[in-house]
Scaffold this motif. Sequence first.
Motif, PDB file in Angstrom:
ATOM      1  N   UNK A 406       0.820  -1.213   0.000  1.00 48.47           N
ATOM      2  CA  UNK A 406       0.000   0.000   0.000  1.00 48.47           C
ATOM      3  C   UNK A 406       0.852   1.261   0.000  1.00 48.47           C
ATOM      4  N   UNK A 407       1.921   1.271   0.805  1.00 45.39           N
ATOM      5  CA  UNK A 407       2.775   2.460   0.888  1.00 45.39           C
ATOM      6  C   UNK A 407       3.412   2.766  -0.460  1.00 45.39           C
ATOM      7  N   UNK A 408       3.883   1.724  -1.141  1.00 46.75           N
ATOM      8  CA  UNK A 408       4.512   1.925  -2.444  1.00 46.75           C
ATOM      9  C   UNK A 408       3.527   2.511  -3.442  1.00 46.75           C
ATOM     10  N   UNK A 409       2.323   1.965  -3.483  1.00 48.40           N
ATOM     11  CA  UNK A 409       1.340   2.439  -4.446  1.00 48.40           C
ATOM     12  C   UNK A 409       0.894   3.865  -4.136  1.00 48.40           C
ATOM     13  N   UNK A 410       0.888   4.228  -2.861  1.00 47.50           N
ATOM     14  CA  UNK A 410       0.556   5.595  -2.508  1.00 47.50           C
ATOM     15  C   UNK A 410       1.595   6.570  -3.014  1.00 47.50           C
ATOM     16  N   UNK A 411       2.867   6.236  -2.817  1.00 49.35           N
ATOM     17  CA  UNK A 411       3.959   7.102  -3.261  1.00 49.35           C
ATOM     18  C   UNK A 411       3.970   7.211  -4.781  1.00 49.35           C
ATOM     19  N   UNK A 412       3.845   6.060  -5.449  1.00 49.32           N
ATOM     20  CA  UNK A 412       3.878   6.053  -6.911  1.00 49.32           C
ATOM     21  C   UNK A 412       2.686   6.809  -7.482  1.00 49.32           C
ATOM     22  N   UNK A 413       1.503   6.556  -6.947  1.00 50.06           N
ATOM     23  CA  UNK A 413       0.312   7.231  -7.447  1.00 50.06           C
ATOM     24  C   UNK A 413       0.392   8.737  -7.306  1.00 50.06           C
ATOM     25  N   UNK A 414       0.858   9.196  -6.145  1.00 47.81           N
ATOM     26  CA  UNK A 414       0.976  10.643  -5.925  1.00 47.81           C
ATOM     27  C   UNK A 414       1.969  11.274  -6.901  1.00 47.81           C
ATOM     28  N   UNK A 415       3.076  10.565  -7.144  1.00 45.50           N
ATOM     29  CA  UNK A 415       4.087  11.137  -8.034  1.00 45.50           C
ATOM     30  C   UNK A 415       3.591  11.167  -9.475  1.00 45.50           C
ATOM     31  N   UNK A 416       2.886  10.131  -9.881  1.00 50.84           N
ATOM     32  CA  UNK A 416       2.362  10.114 -11.245  1.00 50.84           C
ATOM     33  C   UNK A 416       1.407  11.282 -11.469  1.00 50.84           C
ATOM     34  N   UNK A 417       0.551  11.535 -10.502  1.00 53.44           N
ATOM     35  CA  UNK A 417      -0.369  12.665 -10.611  1.00 53.44           C
ATOM     36  C   UNK A 417       0.396  13.980 -10.706  1.00 53.44           C
ATOM     37  N   UNK A 418       1.449  14.096  -9.888  1.00 52.08           N
ATOM     38  CA  UNK A 418       2.238  15.334  -9.898  1.00 52.08           C
ATOM     39  C   UNK A 418       2.978  15.533 -11.219  1.00 52.08           C
ATOM     40  N   UNK A 419       3.239  14.426 -11.926  1.00 52.08           N
ATOM     41  CA  UNK A 419       3.933  14.506 -13.211  1.00 52.08           C
ATOM     42  C   UNK A 419       2.967  14.697 -14.372  1.00 52.08           C
ATOM     43  N   UNK A 420       1.677  14.797 -14.065  1.00 51.14           N
ATOM     44  CA  UNK A 420       0.698  15.049 -15.110  1.00 51.14           C
ATOM     45  C   UNK A 420       0.083  13.816 -15.728  1.00 51.14           C
ATOM     46  N   UNK A 421       0.318  12.655 -15.142  1.00 54.56           N
ATOM     47  CA  UNK A 421      -0.306  11.437 -15.663  1.00 54.56           C
ATOM     48  C   UNK A 421      -1.799  11.463 -15.318  1.00 54.56           C
ATOM     49  N   UNK A 422      -2.684  11.384 -16.315  1.00 54.28           N
ATOM     50  CA  UNK A 422      -4.122  11.405 -16.019  1.00 54.28           C
ATOM     51  C   UNK A 422      -4.520  10.207 -15.163  1.00 54.28           C
ATOM     52  N   UNK A 423      -5.487  10.393 -14.293  1.00 53.08           N
ATOM     53  CA  UNK A 423      -5.894   9.325 -13.380  1.00 53.08           C
ATOM     54  C   UNK A 423      -6.408   8.095 -14.114  1.00 53.08           C
ATOM     55  N   UNK A 424      -6.993   8.282 -15.312  1.00 50.72           N
ATOM     56  CA  UNK A 424      -7.502   7.120 -16.041  1.00 50.72           C
ATOM     57  C   UNK A 424      -6.377   6.299 -16.660  1.00 50.72           C
ATOM     58  N   UNK A 425      -5.141   6.799 -16.565  1.00 54.10           N
ATOM     59  CA  UNK A 425      -3.999   6.021 -17.040  1.00 54.10           C
ATOM     60  C   UNK A 425      -3.199   5.444 -15.885  1.00 54.10           C
ATOM     61  N   UNK A 426      -3.771   5.452 -14.710  1.00 56.09           N
ATOM     62  CA  UNK A 426      -3.124   4.848 -13.531  1.00 56.09           C
ATOM     63  C   UNK A 426      -4.018   3.722 -13.032  1.00 56.09           C
ATOM     64  N   UNK A 427      -3.577   2.489 -13.197  1.00 56.76           N
ATOM     65  CA  UNK A 427      -4.341   1.319 -12.784  1.00 56.76           C
ATOM     66  C   UNK A 427      -3.668   0.681 -11.578  1.00 56.76           C
ATOM     67  N   UNK A 428      -4.445   0.307 -10.576  1.00 56.03           N
ATOM     68  CA  UNK A 428      -3.875  -0.326  -9.399  1.00 56.03           C
ATOM     69  C   UNK A 428      -4.880  -1.280  -8.799  1.00 56.03           C
ATOM     70  N   UNK A 429      -4.346  -2.226  -8.031  1.00 56.49           N
ATOM     71  CA  UNK A 429      -5.219  -3.172  -7.349  1.00 56.49           C
ATOM     72  C   UNK A 429      -4.503  -3.635  -6.088  1.00 56.49           C
TER      73      UNK A 429
END
Length: 434
Positions: A406-429
């Motif tokens: 969970x911690x890894x996905x939180x860090x990665x998800x936040x950084x992707x958003x900050x880099x401009x990656x649209x949320x619909x291009x971020x898949x997680x489970x």
Amino acid sequence: MKPLCLIAVYLVAVTFPLILSMSFGWPPRQFHQELASGLGILAFSMILMEFVLSGRFRAVSNGVGLDRTMRLHQLAARAALVFALLHPLLYQGTPSGGPRPWDPGRQLTLTTDFSALSTGIVAYLLLAGLVVMAIGRTQLGYRYETWRLLHGVVALLIAILLLHHTVSAGRYGSHPVMTWVWLVMTGVAVGSLLVVYLWVPLRKRARPWHVASVNRLTPKQWEMTLAPDGHSGFCYRAGQFAWVTVGHSPFSMSENPFSICSAPASGSKISFMIKELGDFTRTVGQIERGTLAYLDGPYGNLCVDHRTEPGVALIAGGVGLAPLLSILRQMRLTGDSRKVKLVYGNRLADQIAYGEELGEEDVTYVLSEPPEHWKGEVGFIDAALLDRVFSDKEFGEWVFVMCGPTAMMGVVGDHLISKGTPSHRILSERFSYD
């Protein structure tokens, strides 16, 4: 079913009894009394909807993602608990008593009938216990099978108790129309349990599997492969998971969710990457070939096969490699022309699975406790590492698929958003929730 559609359907379902009650046009009581009734109605309808938001209905979880479904299930349960706790407290100072000549419909008074109140009190206490048990399941040390059985039984008991309490003690619930509404909604909730615990096992029993092989991948990780018995297997997409029962009846509570690591294009056999964590997973290495097994699936939407992005970024932590390996294998077998990069993190070098198959090209290995002379990345999968692996163009255009702690996905998800990656291009489970 799209996420917004799920939210709309959910809101309509939980608010319908409240809106219907308001349409009766009965004389209003004091605000705090009406608020108490409203919160009670919302709590009951949300609890009944929890049965549908259990993650075991593919039409819901596969359409919007297991993450969203289970998160909504979790948050709704906590909100329902808050509403239920406030419900009786707001009635303080309200006139109470049995039926009175001037108030035959009990529209202005509260009942003092203990049988009508007692079921609400018991449900009140059980609901608090159920939510606490769910939040603290890992800390309490329950076996998963024991917790799951208790969770289902207690939830069913709460629904039945609240049905009696609402219909017999509620101002609005005693109305014939509302009584039928609550009966139907409770019937749907109970029916969902029958589907999960009766219909699904019957369907699984008709399509058995057997263990074809169990191979050690690392000191505490295994690959278990199942083969269909007398049928062609089932259709799944790379990145999905299934509920697996091995060596038990299909009606047993001994089933666990595992991500599929094989590729659909590889044939009818299905492989799972399993890490030793719980009671069942610690015994995987002892499972003999030929052992009877059953599958319920596929579930999940961690899939990229119908997407149009020019590249696929796979970010895995530990056993989270499983669904991403399925995606990578499928892309290789089908000759997928999209570019792909894999970032794979572990604590120790001997925890790296499928190293020879993954190879070195377009694969970044990360160790937090590397051995001497380690040539890969050191530390954790964080923002700085992602910036070294991916370009700004890739952040903006590729689809990113991640699975791991969970911690890894939180860090990665936040950084992707900050880099401009649209949320619909971020898949997680994920399979664990706070």
